[in-house]
Design a protein around this motif. Structure first.
Motif, PDB file in Angstrom:
ATOM      1  N   PHE A 276     -12.164 -19.359 -15.660  1.00 38.31           N
ATOM      2  CA  PHE A 276     -11.347 -20.569 -15.700  1.00 38.31           C
ATOM      3  C   PHE A 276     -12.171 -21.656 -16.379  1.00 38.31           C
ATOM      4  CE2 PHE A 276     -13.514 -20.978 -11.597  1.00 38.31           C
ATOM      5  CZ  PHE A 276     -13.904 -22.317 -11.584  1.00 38.31           C
ATOM      6  N   ASP A 277     -11.517 -22.708 -16.784  1.00 38.78           N
ATOM      7  CA  ASP A 277     -12.181 -23.797 -17.487  1.00 38.78           C
ATOM      8  C   ASP A 277     -12.563 -24.887 -16.490  1.00 38.78           C
ATOM      9  OD1 ASP A 277     -13.016 -25.861 -19.104  1.00 38.78           O
ATOM     10  OD2 ASP A 277     -11.197 -25.934 -20.323  1.00 38.78           O
ATOM     11  N   PRO A 278     -13.851 -25.056 -16.165  1.00 39.56           N
ATOM     12  CA  PRO A 278     -14.261 -26.081 -15.221  1.00 39.56           C
ATOM     13  C   PRO A 278     -13.909 -27.498 -15.671  1.00 39.56           C
ATOM     14  CG  PRO A 278     -16.076 -24.578 -15.686  1.00 39.56           C
ATOM     15  CD  PRO A 278     -14.973 -24.246 -16.621  1.00 39.56           C
ATOM     16  N   ASP A 279     -13.854 -27.719 -16.986  1.00 35.33           N
ATOM     17  CA  ASP A 279     -13.475 -29.044 -17.488  1.00 35.33           C
ATOM     18  C   ASP A 279     -12.016 -29.351 -17.163  1.00 35.33           C
ATOM     19  OD1 ASP A 279     -15.997 -29.634 -18.514  1.00 35.33           O
ATOM     20  OD2 ASP A 279     -15.551 -28.621 -20.408  1.00 35.33           O
ATOM     21  N   LEU A 280     -11.164 -28.335 -17.166  1.00 34.08           N
ATOM     22  CA  LEU A 280      -9.765 -28.520 -16.785  1.00 34.08           C
ATOM     23  C   LEU A 280      -9.685 -28.955 -15.314  1.00 34.08           C
ATOM     24  CD1 LEU A 280      -6.661 -26.877 -17.816  1.00 34.08           C
ATOM     25  CD2 LEU A 280      -7.175 -26.529 -15.415  1.00 34.08           C
ATOM     26  N   ILE A 281     -10.498 -28.348 -14.458  1.00 30.77           N
ATOM     27  CA  ILE A 281     -10.544 -28.721 -13.038  1.00 30.77           C
ATOM     28  C   ILE A 281     -10.989 -30.177 -12.912  1.00 30.77           C
ATOM     29  CG2 ILE A 281     -11.568 -28.205 -10.784  1.00 30.77           C
ATOM     30  CD1 ILE A 281      -9.845 -25.876 -11.873  1.00 30.77           C
ATOM     31  N   THR A 282     -12.036 -30.540 -13.631  1.00 30.45           N
ATOM     32  CA  THR A 282     -12.551 -31.915 -13.603  1.00 30.45           C
ATOM     33  C   THR A 282     -11.470 -32.900 -14.024  1.00 30.45           C
ATOM     34  OG1 THR A 282     -14.791 -31.157 -14.097  1.00 30.45           O
ATOM     35  CG2 THR A 282     -14.301 -33.469 -14.554  1.00 30.45           C
ATOM     36  N   ASN A 283     -10.771 -32.605 -15.108  1.00 29.42           N
ATOM     37  CA  ASN A 283      -9.723 -33.499 -15.608  1.00 29.42           C
ATOM     38  C   ASN A 283      -8.538 -33.566 -14.656  1.00 29.42           C
ATOM     39  OD1 ASN A 283     -11.231 -34.051 -17.893  1.00 29.42           O
ATOM     40  ND2 ASN A 283     -10.276 -32.431 -19.084  1.00 29.42           N
TER      41      ASN A 283
ATOM     42  N   THR B  82     -20.545 -31.962  -9.168  1.00 25.82           N
ATOM     43  CA  THR B  82     -21.995 -31.976  -9.033  1.00 25.82           C
ATOM     44  C   THR B  82     -22.600 -30.908  -9.934  1.00 25.82           C
ATOM     45  OG1 THR B  82     -21.601 -32.518  -6.718  1.00 25.82           O
ATOM     46  CG2 THR B  82     -23.842 -31.947  -7.320  1.00 25.82           C
ATOM     47  N   GLU B  83     -21.877 -29.795 -10.062  1.00 27.50           N
ATOM     48  CA  GLU B  83     -22.337 -28.678 -10.881  1.00 27.50           C
ATOM     49  C   GLU B  83     -21.129 -27.908 -11.388  1.00 27.50           C
ATOM     50  OE1 GLU B  83     -25.663 -25.123 -10.485  1.00 27.50           O
ATOM     51  OE2 GLU B  83     -25.099 -26.283  -8.725  1.00 27.50           O
ATOM     52  N   LYS B  84     -21.231 -27.356 -12.589  1.00 31.53           N
ATOM     53  CA  LYS B  84     -20.141 -26.550 -13.140  1.00 31.53           C
ATOM     54  C   LYS B  84     -20.692 -25.659 -14.240  1.00 31.53           C
ATOM     55  CE  LYS B  84     -18.845 -29.757 -16.722  1.00 31.53           C
ATOM     56  NZ  LYS B  84     -17.865 -30.100 -17.675  1.00 31.53           N
ATOM     57  N   TRP B  85     -19.998 -24.547 -14.460  1.00 32.50           N
ATOM     58  CA  TRP B  85     -20.298 -23.695 -15.603  1.00 32.50           C
ATOM     59  C   TRP B  85     -19.131 -22.752 -15.843  1.00 32.50           C
ATOM     60  CZ3 TRP B  85     -23.576 -22.771 -11.219  1.00 32.50           C
ATOM     61  CH2 TRP B  85     -23.303 -21.601 -10.522  1.00 32.50           C
ATOM     62  N   SER B  86     -19.105 -22.186 -17.020  1.00 29.26           N
ATOM     63  CA  SER B  86     -18.103 -21.188 -17.388  1.00 29.26           C
ATOM     64  C   SER B  86     -18.762 -19.823 -17.453  1.00 29.26           C
ATOM     65  CB  SER B  86     -17.492 -21.502 -18.755  1.00 29.26           C
ATOM     66  OG  SER B  86     -16.752 -22.692 -18.703  1.00 29.26           O
ATOM     67  N   LYS B  87     -17.965 -18.801 -17.200  1.00 24.41           N
ATOM     68  CA  LYS B  87     -18.455 -17.434 -17.318  1.00 24.41           C
ATOM     69  C   LYS B  87     -19.029 -17.250 -18.721  1.00 24.41           C
ATOM     70  CE  LYS B  87     -16.990 -12.638 -16.824  1.00 24.41           C
ATOM     71  NZ  LYS B  87     -15.885 -11.749 -16.436  1.00 24.41           N
ATOM     72  N   GLY B  88     -20.208 -16.680 -18.794  1.00 20.39           N
ATOM     73  CA  GLY B  88     -20.852 -16.447 -20.085  1.00 20.39           C
ATOM     74  C   GLY B  88     -21.861 -17.509 -20.467  1.00 20.39           C
ATOM     75  N   ASN B  89     -21.780 -18.722 -19.848  1.00 18.34           N
ATOM     76  CA  ASN B  89     -22.781 -19.757 -20.128  1.00 18.34           C
ATOM     77  C   ASN B  89     -24.161 -19.293 -19.659  1.00 18.34           C
ATOM     78  OD1 ASN B  89     -20.647 -22.569 -19.254  1.00 18.34           O
ATOM     79  ND2 ASN B  89     -20.935 -21.628 -21.238  1.00 18.34           N
ATOM     80  N   LYS B  90     -25.193 -19.781 -20.331  1.00 13.86           N
ATOM     81  CA  LYS B  90     -26.556 -19.466 -19.932  1.00 13.86           C
ATOM     82  C   LYS B  90     -26.832 -20.099 -18.565  1.00 13.86           C
ATOM     83  CE  LYS B  90     -31.336 -19.877 -21.568  1.00 13.86           C
ATOM     84  NZ  LYS B  90     -31.819 -19.477 -20.306  1.00 13.86           N
ATOM     85  N   GLY B  91     -27.444 -19.340 -17.680  1.00 10.99           N
ATOM     86  CA  GLY B  91     -27.784 -19.826 -16.356  1.00 10.99           C
ATOM     87  C   GLY B  91     -29.231 -20.260 -16.255  1.00 10.99           C
ATOM     88  N   LYS B  92     -29.582 -20.897 -15.144  1.00  8.00           N
ATOM     89  CA  LYS B  92     -30.968 -21.295 -14.904  1.00  8.00           C
ATOM     90  C   LYS B  92     -31.876 -20.083 -14.777  1.00  8.00           C
ATOM     91  CE  LYS B  92     -30.421 -25.502 -12.180  1.00  8.00           C
ATOM     92  NZ  LYS B  92     -30.634 -26.099 -10.863  1.00  8.00           N
ATOM     93  N   TYR B  93     -31.390 -19.091 -14.049  1.00 10.38           N
ATOM     94  CA  TYR B  93     -32.230 -17.951 -13.718  1.00 10.38           C
ATOM     95  C   TYR B  93     -31.748 -16.632 -14.326  1.00 10.38           C
ATOM     96  CZ  TYR B  93     -33.653 -21.440 -10.353  1.00 10.38           C
ATOM     97  OH  TYR B  93     -34.066 -22.614  -9.777  1.00 10.38           O
ATOM     98  N   LYS B  94     -30.680 -16.688 -15.098  1.00  5.09           N
ATOM     99  CA  LYS B  94     -30.183 -15.472 -15.737  1.00  5.09           C
ATOM    100  C   LYS B  94     -29.659 -15.806 -17.120  1.00  5.09           C
ATOM    101  CE  LYS B  94     -26.816 -15.160 -12.337  1.00  5.09           C
ATOM    102  NZ  LYS B  94     -25.765 -14.472 -11.646  1.00  5.09           N
TER     103      LYS B  94
END
Length: 99
Positions: free
Chosen positions: A26-33, A40-52
């Motif tokens: 899902f699009d976290p920006d759509l949720i925000t809007n 506080t924190e958001k990401w999309s599937k496939g985005n680079k993570g802190k630890y992965k």
């Protein structure tokens, strides 16, 4: 599938409370809007993570400041609920949309 996650978390430096939406895609920006709340924190599937190298699910989180309270978390829960209470219908619509 979009799941609701509401937990009290305890860390070494104190307690915090968060509300989170997480799901496959899902699009976290759509949720925000839609909710008109900055997460506080958001990401999309496939985005680079802190630890992965890439996240395996999408995520949107609203949290209190970590370590503000240690024993009495009711104030922290109220802080999150007060921001989300009038958004219940929108949250349920988003859950239905992504299920």
């Amino acid at each position: 599938m979009l799941c609701l996650d509401f937990k009290k978390m305890k860390e070494k430096n104190g307690t915090y409370v968060y509300f989170a939406l997480h799901g496959d895609v899902f699009d976290p920006d759509l949720i925000t809007n839609k909710l008109d709340i900055v997460p506080t924190e958001k990401w999309s599937k496939g985005n680079k993570g802190k630890y992965k190298s890439a996240h395996t699910f999408s995520y949107w989180q609203l949290a209190t400041t970590k370590g503000e309270e240690y024993i009495i978390v009711d104030r922290l829960v109220d802080e999150i609920i007060n921001q989300l209470f009038n958004k219940i219908e929108l949250i349920n619509e988003l859950k239905e949309q992504y299920n």
